[in-house]
Design a protein around this motif. Sequence first.
Motif, PDB file in Angstrom:
ATOM      1  N   TYR A  46       0.834  -1.218   0.000  1.00  0.00           N
ATOM      2  CA  TYR A  46       0.000   0.000   0.000  1.00  0.00           C
ATOM      3  C   TYR A  46       0.860   1.256   0.000  1.00  0.00           C
ATOM      4  CZ  TYR A  46      -3.458   3.444   1.500  1.00  0.00           C
ATOM      5  OH  TYR A  46      -4.257   4.565   1.588  1.00  0.00           O
ATOM      6  N   LEU A  47       1.919   1.249   0.801  1.00  0.00           N
ATOM      7  CA  LEU A  47       2.763   2.430   0.966  1.00  0.00           C
ATOM      8  C   LEU A  47       3.913   2.483  -0.042  1.00  0.00           C
ATOM      9  CD1 LEU A  47       2.964   2.277   4.858  1.00  0.00           C
ATOM     10  CD2 LEU A  47       1.705   4.004   3.537  1.00  0.00           C
ATOM     11  N   ASN A  48       4.163   1.369  -0.720  1.00  0.00           N
ATOM     12  CA  ASN A  48       5.285   1.259  -1.656  1.00  0.00           C
ATOM     13  C   ASN A  48       6.607   1.565  -0.944  1.00  0.00           C
ATOM     14  OD1 ASN A  48       6.592   0.758  -4.072  1.00  0.00           O
ATOM     15  ND2 ASN A  48       6.320   2.836  -4.844  1.00  0.00           N
ATOM     16  N   ILE A  49       6.884   0.795   0.091  1.00  0.00           N
ATOM     17  CA  ILE A  49       8.082   0.964   0.906  1.00  0.00           C
ATOM     18  C   ILE A  49       8.883  -0.335   0.923  1.00  0.00           C
ATOM     19  CG2 ILE A  49       7.207   2.797   2.409  1.00  0.00           C
ATOM     20  CD1 ILE A  49       6.462   0.561   4.405  1.00  0.00           C
ATOM     21  N   LYS A  50      10.136  -0.215   1.340  1.00  0.00           N
ATOM     22  CA  LYS A  50      11.045  -1.363   1.321  1.00  0.00           C
ATOM     23  C   LYS A  50      10.899  -2.231   2.564  1.00  0.00           C
ATOM     24  CE  LYS A  50      16.006  -2.375   0.903  1.00  0.00           C
ATOM     25  NZ  LYS A  50      17.362  -1.766   0.783  1.00  0.00           N
ATOM     26  N   ASN A  51      10.900  -1.604   3.739  1.00  0.00           N
ATOM     27  CA  ASN A  51      10.877  -2.339   5.002  1.00  0.00           C
ATOM     28  C   ASN A  51       9.867  -1.728   5.962  1.00  0.00           C
ATOM     29  OD1 ASN A  51      13.137  -4.117   4.422  1.00  0.00           O
ATOM     30  ND2 ASN A  51      14.475  -2.338   4.701  1.00  0.00           N
ATOM     31  N   ILE A  52       9.286  -2.566   6.785  1.00  0.00           N
ATOM     32  CA  ILE A  52       8.412  -2.106   7.864  1.00  0.00           C
ATOM     33  C   ILE A  52       8.516  -3.080   9.024  1.00  0.00           C
ATOM     34  CG2 ILE A  52       6.404  -3.277   6.857  1.00  0.00           C
ATOM     35  CD1 ILE A  52       4.634  -1.122   8.132  1.00  0.00           C
ATOM     36  N   ILE A  53       8.551  -2.541  10.237  1.00  0.00           N
ATOM     37  CA  ILE A  53       8.516  -3.354  11.453  1.00  0.00           C
ATOM     38  C   ILE A  53       7.355  -2.845  12.288  1.00  0.00           C
ATOM     39  CG2 ILE A  53       9.751  -4.073  13.543  1.00  0.00           C
ATOM     40  CD1 ILE A  53      12.368  -3.278  12.022  1.00  0.00           C
ATOM     41  N   LEU A  54       6.343  -3.671  12.466  1.00  0.00           N
ATOM     42  CA  LEU A  54       5.189  -3.287  13.275  1.00  0.00           C
ATOM     43  C   LEU A  54       5.532  -3.383  14.760  1.00  0.00           C
ATOM     44  CD1 LEU A  54       2.290  -5.097  11.377  1.00  0.00           C
ATOM     45  CD2 LEU A  54       2.986  -2.700  11.215  1.00  0.00           C
ATOM     46  N   THR A  55       5.002  -2.456  15.545  1.00  0.00           N
ATOM     47  CA  THR A  55       5.277  -2.416  16.979  1.00  0.00           C
ATOM     48  C   THR A  55       3.988  -2.246  17.766  1.00  0.00           C
ATOM     49  OG1 THR A  55       5.661  -0.034  16.884  1.00  0.00           O
ATOM     50  CG2 THR A  55       7.594  -1.460  16.664  1.00  0.00           C
ATOM     51  N   THR A  56       4.089  -2.463  19.056  1.00  0.00           N
ATOM     52  CA  THR A  56       2.891  -2.461  19.900  1.00  0.00           C
ATOM     53  C   THR A  56       2.335  -1.076  20.164  1.00  0.00           C
ATOM     54  OG1 THR A  56       1.945  -3.442  21.897  1.00  0.00           O
ATOM     55  CG2 THR A  56       4.089  -2.383  22.127  1.00  0.00           C
ATOM     56  N   ASN A  57       3.138  -0.028  19.980  1.00  0.00           N
ATOM     57  CA  ASN A  57       2.645   1.343  20.042  1.00  0.00           C
ATOM     58  C   ASN A  57       3.562   2.231  19.222  1.00  0.00           C
ATOM     59  OD1 ASN A  57       4.798   2.440  21.786  1.00  0.00           O
ATOM     60  ND2 ASN A  57       3.843   1.259  23.423  1.00  0.00           N
ATOM     61  N   GLY A  58       3.262   3.523  19.187  1.00  0.00           N
ATOM     62  CA  GLY A  58       4.018   4.434  18.348  1.00  0.00           C
ATOM     63  C   GLY A  58       5.191   5.107  19.020  1.00  0.00           C
ATOM     64  N   THR A  59       5.355   4.898  20.321  1.00  0.00           N
ATOM     65  CA  THR A  59       6.458   5.523  21.051  1.00  0.00           C
ATOM     66  C   THR A  59       7.698   4.634  21.070  1.00  0.00           C
ATOM     67  OG1 THR A  59       4.859   6.678  22.443  1.00  0.00           O
ATOM     68  CG2 THR A  59       7.114   6.601  23.243  1.00  0.00           C
TER      69      THR A  59
END
Length: 354
Positions: A46-59
Motif C-alpha cells: 500500500y505504501l510502496n516501501i522497502k521495510n516495515i517493522i510493526l510495533t505495539t505502540n508508536g512511542t
Amino acid sequence: MKINVTKSYLPPKEEYIELLKKIWDTNWVTNRGPLVLDLEAKLKSYLNIKNIILTTNGTIPLQIALKILGKQGEIITTPFSYIATTSSIIWENCFPVFVDIDPEYLTIDETKIEAAVTNKTTAILATHVYGNPCNIEKIELIANKYDLKVIYDAAHAFGVKYKNQSIFNFGDVSTCSFHATKLFHTGEGGAMFCNDNELNHQLFYSHNFGHNGTLDFHGLGINGKISELQAAMGLAVLPHLEDVISERKKIVNFYKTELKNIKHLKIREGAEWNYSYFPVVFETEEDLLRAEKNLNDNDITPRRYFYPSLNTVNYVNGNSMPISESVSKRALCLPLYVGLEMESIERIIKLIKF
C-alpha cells in the motif's frame, strides 16, 4: 450528542470478527503470527516501501531509534509536537536541543538547525507536524555535512507522500503511530521504517528482545512486538482507508472555505497530504480561549494540539522558543472524523466565528 475532536474509525464488526476467528483457529496470539506478517506485507504494498517493522505502540519506535542512533548525545528537535517526541529523547538518556519552528508550516525551522549543532550532536529528530512534511532536503544536507543521523517522527503522516514517495522513505529511520485516533490504526500500535538493511536488522532484533532464533541473541533488545489482535484491527481498517481519507478531505475543504479569515495549516509544496488534522491558528490566545469556551458550552470538544510548547515542560527546562510558544497558545484542532455530520460542522463554524 457530544462531539469530540476525533472519533476512532471502526470497520464493520463482522469483518473484524472474521479475522479474529483465524486467531482462534491457529491459537497464535503474539510473536509475529500470520496476521502480523500479512499486515506487514499489505502495508509494504500500500505504501510502496522497502521495510516495515510493526510495533505495539508508536512511542517504542522512537525509543529504539534513539537508543541505536542517539548514543546518549544531543538531539536537535522541535518544541512543537506531542510530548512523546521529547520524552523519548530524555528517556533514552539523550539531551534535547530545541530549534524553533517555521511559522507557516509549523515544522522545525531548517534554517536554524545548523546553528544548534555542537560536537555532542548525534541526531536530528524532527516531526512531520499534522502530517505536514519537514523540509526534508535541507535537513538531509545538514545531516550529511555534520555526519548526523535523522529520525522522523511521522506519527501523523500515514499515507502522506512527498515528491511522489512515501514520507516513510526519508531519514535514517521514520516512525509512525497506529493509535486508535489515527487515520490508519490497530487500536494501539506503531511502526518503524528504514531503507538500510543493516540498520533495519538492528531495529528488528531490538524490538524482539535481541533474539537471534530461540536461544541466541544478536544484541540488546526490548519487547516492542505487535499482537495478532492488533494486526487483525489493522487488516480490517486498511481496505476502508481510501474512503476514510476521502470523507475527511471533504470536511477539511469545507472548513477551509468557511474559515478563510482564520489562519490554518500551510501544506509544504510537493506534499500529498492525508487530512489527518484540521488546526486553526487564532490571532491571540484570548481568541482561542473564547472559541474553545463557545464550543465546550455546546458539548463540542476541540483539542489544543500541541500545548504547551515542549521546551517549557517542567522536566526539560529548554531555551525560549518564541514562535513555538506563541503558536502553541493559539493553535486549536477542530473536530474531524468519519461520520461527522454537516449540520455539526456548520454549528462548529458558527461557534468560532466572531
